[in-house]
Structure formats: structure tokens, C-alpha cells
Design a protein around this motif. Sequence first.
Motif, PDB file in Angstrom:
ATOM      1  N   MET A   1       0.831  -1.202   0.000  1.00  0.00           N
ATOM      2  CA  MET A   1       0.000   0.000   0.000  1.00  0.00           C
ATOM      3  C   MET A   1       0.862   1.247   0.000  1.00  0.00           C
ATOM      4  O   MET A   1       0.567   2.208  -0.705  1.00  0.00           O
ATOM      5  CB  MET A   1      -0.935   0.002   1.200  1.00  0.00           C
ATOM      6  N   CYS A   2       1.952   1.225   0.745  1.00  0.00           N
ATOM      7  CA  CYS A   2       2.863   2.371   0.764  1.00  0.00           C
ATOM      8  C   CYS A   2       3.412   2.625  -0.637  1.00  0.00           C
ATOM      9  O   CYS A   2       3.392   3.764  -1.118  1.00  0.00           O
ATOM     10  CB  CYS A   2       3.996   2.125   1.755  1.00  0.00           C
ATOM     11  N   ALA A   3       3.872   1.587  -1.294  1.00  0.00           N
ATOM     12  CA  ALA A   3       4.417   1.737  -2.646  1.00  0.00           C
ATOM     13  C   ALA A   3       3.351   2.230  -3.613  1.00  0.00           C
ATOM     14  O   ALA A   3       3.599   3.132  -4.432  1.00  0.00           O
ATOM     15  CB  ALA A   3       5.001   0.416  -3.131  1.00  0.00           C
ATOM     16  N   ALA A   4       2.148   1.687  -3.526  1.00  0.00           N
ATOM     17  CA  ALA A   4       1.064   2.099  -4.423  1.00  0.00           C
ATOM     18  C   ALA A   4       0.693   3.562  -4.197  1.00  0.00           C
ATOM     19  O   ALA A   4       0.513   4.328  -5.160  1.00  0.00           O
ATOM     20  CB  ALA A   4      -0.160   1.211  -4.220  1.00  0.00           C
ATOM     21  N   LEU A   5       0.585   3.966  -2.948  1.00  0.00           N
ATOM     22  CA  LEU A   5       0.239   5.361  -2.643  1.00  0.00           C
ATOM     23  C   LEU A   5       1.347   6.323  -3.066  1.00  0.00           C
ATOM     24  O   LEU A   5       1.073   7.396  -3.608  1.00  0.00           O
ATOM     25  CB  LEU A   5      -0.071   5.523  -1.154  1.00  0.00           C
ATOM     26  N   GLN A   6       2.597   5.946  -2.801  1.00  0.00           N
ATOM     27  CA  GLN A   6       3.705   6.801  -3.216  1.00  0.00           C
ATOM     28  C   GLN A   6       3.729   6.980  -4.727  1.00  0.00           C
ATOM     29  O   GLN A   6       4.013   8.061  -5.229  1.00  0.00           O
ATOM     30  CB  GLN A   6       5.040   6.228  -2.735  1.00  0.00           C
ATOM     31  N   HIS A   7       3.438   5.928  -5.449  1.00  0.00           N
ATOM     32  CA  HIS A   7       3.431   5.993  -6.913  1.00  0.00           C
ATOM     33  C   HIS A   7       2.250   6.824  -7.432  1.00  0.00           C
ATOM     34  O   HIS A   7       2.392   7.553  -8.418  1.00  0.00           O
ATOM     35  CB  HIS A   7       3.372   4.577  -7.487  1.00  0.00           C
ATOM     36  N   ALA A   8       1.110   6.725  -6.779  1.00  0.00           N
ATOM     37  CA  ALA A   8      -0.111   7.356  -7.281  1.00  0.00           C
ATOM     38  C   ALA A   8      -0.295   8.798  -6.838  1.00  0.00           C
ATOM     39  O   ALA A   8      -0.916   9.591  -7.551  1.00  0.00           O
ATOM     40  CB  ALA A   8      -1.325   6.542  -6.830  1.00  0.00           C
ATOM     41  N   ALA A   9       0.206   9.148  -5.674  1.00  0.00           N
ATOM     42  CA  ALA A   9      -0.087  10.451  -5.075  1.00  0.00           C
ATOM     43  C   ALA A   9       0.502  11.617  -5.868  1.00  0.00           C
ATOM     44  O   ALA A   9       1.525  11.484  -6.529  1.00  0.00           O
ATOM     45  CB  ALA A   9       0.434  10.490  -3.639  1.00  0.00           C
ATOM     46  N   VAL A  10      -0.174  12.738  -5.784  1.00  0.00           N
ATOM     47  CA  VAL A  10       0.309  13.977  -6.402  1.00  0.00           C
ATOM     48  C   VAL A  10       0.655  14.969  -5.295  1.00  0.00           C
ATOM     49  O   VAL A  10       0.339  14.765  -4.136  1.00  0.00           O
ATOM     50  CB  VAL A  10      -0.756  14.607  -7.341  1.00  0.00           C
ATOM     51  N   ASP A  11       1.274  16.055  -5.673  1.00  0.00           N
ATOM     52  CA  ASP A  11       1.599  17.151  -4.751  1.00  0.00           C
ATOM     53  C   ASP A  11       2.532  16.747  -3.618  1.00  0.00           C
ATOM     54  O   ASP A  11       2.491  17.327  -2.550  1.00  0.00           O
ATOM     55  CB  ASP A  11       0.323  17.757  -4.148  1.00  0.00           C
ATOM     56  N   GLY A  12       3.365  15.734  -3.837  1.00  0.00           N
ATOM     57  CA  GLY A  12       4.360  15.366  -2.830  1.00  0.00           C
ATOM     58  C   GLY A  12       3.780  14.958  -1.494  1.00  0.00           C
ATOM     59  O   GLY A  12       4.355  15.261  -0.459  1.00  0.00           O
ATOM     60  N   ALA A  13       2.646  14.287  -1.502  1.00  0.00           N
ATOM     61  CA  ALA A  13       2.037  13.834  -0.251  1.00  0.00           C
ATOM     62  C   ALA A  13       3.031  12.965   0.511  1.00  0.00           C
ATOM     63  O   ALA A  13       3.757  12.179  -0.079  1.00  0.00           O
ATOM     64  CB  ALA A  13       0.764  13.049  -0.538  1.00  0.00           C
ATOM     65  N   GLU A  14       3.035  13.129   1.822  1.00  0.00           N
ATOM     66  CA  GLU A  14       3.920  12.314   2.650  1.00  0.00           C
ATOM     67  C   GLU A  14       3.285  10.955   2.873  1.00  0.00           C
ATOM     68  O   GLU A  14       2.285  10.832   3.566  1.00  0.00           O
ATOM     69  CB  GLU A  14       4.178  12.984   3.993  1.00  0.00           C
ATOM     70  N   ILE A  15       3.869   9.952   2.260  1.00  0.00           N
ATOM     71  CA  ILE A  15       3.431   8.573   2.437  1.00  0.00           C
ATOM     72  C   ILE A  15       4.639   7.838   2.995  1.00  0.00           C
ATOM     73  O   ILE A  15       5.649   7.688   2.315  1.00  0.00           O
ATOM     74  CB  ILE A  15       2.988   7.927   1.098  1.00  0.00           C
ATOM     75  N   VAL A  16       4.551   7.389   4.242  1.00  0.00           N
ATOM     76  CA  VAL A  16       5.713   6.866   4.953  1.00  0.00           C
ATOM     77  C   VAL A  16       5.438   5.463   5.475  1.00  0.00           C
ATOM     78  O   VAL A  16       4.342   5.180   5.972  1.00  0.00           O
ATOM     79  CB  VAL A  16       6.060   7.790   6.145  1.00  0.00           C
ATOM     80  N   LEU A  17       6.450   4.605   5.370  1.00  0.00           N
ATOM     81  CA  LEU A  17       6.377   3.261   5.935  1.00  0.00           C
ATOM     82  C   LEU A  17       7.266   3.214   7.170  1.00  0.00           C
ATOM     83  O   LEU A  17       8.438   3.576   7.123  1.00  0.00           O
ATOM     84  CB  LEU A  17       6.847   2.217   4.921  1.00  0.00           C
ATOM     85  N   ARG A  18       6.700   2.772   8.269  1.00  0.00           N
ATOM     86  CA  ARG A  18       7.453   2.570   9.511  1.00  0.00           C
ATOM     87  C   ARG A  18       7.425   1.079   9.788  1.00  0.00           C
ATOM     88  O   ARG A  18       6.379   0.471   9.787  1.00  0.00           O
ATOM     89  CB  ARG A  18       6.777   3.316  10.659  1.00  0.00           C
ATOM     90  N   ARG A  19       8.593   0.486   9.996  1.00  0.00           N
ATOM     91  CA  ARG A  19       8.636  -0.950  10.249  1.00  0.00           C
ATOM     92  C   ARG A  19       9.364  -1.247  11.556  1.00  0.00           C
ATOM     93  O   ARG A  19      10.232  -0.489  11.988  1.00  0.00           O
ATOM     94  CB  ARG A  19       9.292  -1.706   9.104  1.00  0.00           C
ATOM     95  N   GLU A  20       8.954  -2.343  12.157  1.00  0.00           N
ATOM     96  CA  GLU A  20       9.572  -2.798  13.393  1.00  0.00           C
ATOM     97  C   GLU A  20       9.766  -4.307  13.319  1.00  0.00           C
ATOM     98  O   GLU A  20       9.022  -4.992  12.626  1.00  0.00           O
ATOM     99  CB  GLU A  20       8.675  -2.493  14.602  1.00  0.00           C
ATOM    100  N   ASP A  21      10.740  -4.811  14.077  1.00  0.00           N
ATOM    101  CA  ASP A  21      10.975  -6.253  14.162  1.00  0.00           C
ATOM    102  C   ASP A  21      10.149  -6.858  15.293  1.00  0.00           C
ATOM    103  O   ASP A  21      10.676  -7.563  16.143  1.00  0.00           O
ATOM    104  CB  ASP A  21      12.462  -6.538  14.409  1.00  0.00           C
ATOM    105  N   LEU A  22       8.873  -6.553  15.290  1.00  0.00           N
ATOM    106  CA  LEU A  22       7.983  -7.051  16.335  1.00  0.00           C
ATOM    107  C   LEU A  22       6.867  -7.866  15.716  1.00  0.00           C
ATOM    108  O   LEU A  22       6.699  -7.899  14.500  1.00  0.00           O
ATOM    109  CB  LEU A  22       7.367  -5.873  17.108  1.00  0.00           C
ATOM    110  N   GLY A  23       6.055  -8.442  16.585  1.00  0.00           N
ATOM    111  CA  GLY A  23       4.874  -9.158  16.140  1.00  0.00           C
ATOM    112  C   GLY A  23       3.665  -8.245  16.158  1.00  0.00           C
ATOM    113  O   GLY A  23       3.781  -7.022  16.179  1.00  0.00           O
TER     114      GLY A  23
END
Length: 132
Positions: A76-98
Amino acid sequence: AVNCAAPLLDMVRYERFGLGRAWVHEYGSAAVERELEWLLSYSPYHHVRPGVRYPAVLLSAFDNDTRVDPLHARKMCAALQHAAVDGAEIVLRREDLGHGARSRSEAAGYAADVLTFLGAATGLRPRELPTR
């Protein structure tokens, strides 16, 4: 602004990953034509459109999540980053948790990151604390 944590977003392929097969009775299966139509009608991943002005989005993926595969947030992050206009902030935060299991200090750090992102995205300006 949006905070989206451990999301289930690709409803067409969810059953192929992690515990997805266990949810077929609840959501339906892409292998059944009529159910595929239902899934496509509300699958967030499949409703991302190019050229749309999306709000700022923080997607959180937990690499050791056995319930919801982190690929949903990543895709979803990749799709939104590719589709969005006007430099919208689309950020992925990841953790090594469950799925939700974390120490108090990790929970506080996560909450601070989310609140900081949402505050910045909505124009919140920090105030100076009064001194004594």
C-alpha cells in the motif's frame, strides 16, 4: 492525516499469506468469482488511483507479525507513493515485532512517532513550555 498500523489492505490476495486462509469464511475467497467481486469492491489496495491528492499517511508494518503479513503495509505504501500527487507524505514505519506485542518503552516510542507524524501532517506547531 492517516495512521494505519498492521493493516489488511490487499483483499484479493490476503488468503495467500500468513493466517489469511483462516479468514476466508469471514471475508470470502478470490477463487470464487462472486466473492472476488465483493473483495474488489472494498479492497483498499485496489482502490488506489493515480493522480489523487491523498492525505499524509503513516503505514506501520511489523516484520514478525504472524496474523497480518507486513506485505500489506509495504504494498500500500508503494502504491500510494506511486499514485499520489503534490508530494504527499506517504511513509512506511517498520519494526521487528509481532502483532502488538512490545515493551512499554517500545510502545512509548511508537506512540511518539505516530503522534509526531500526525501533528506535523496536520500543522500542529509546538509551543514553548513556560519556565519557572
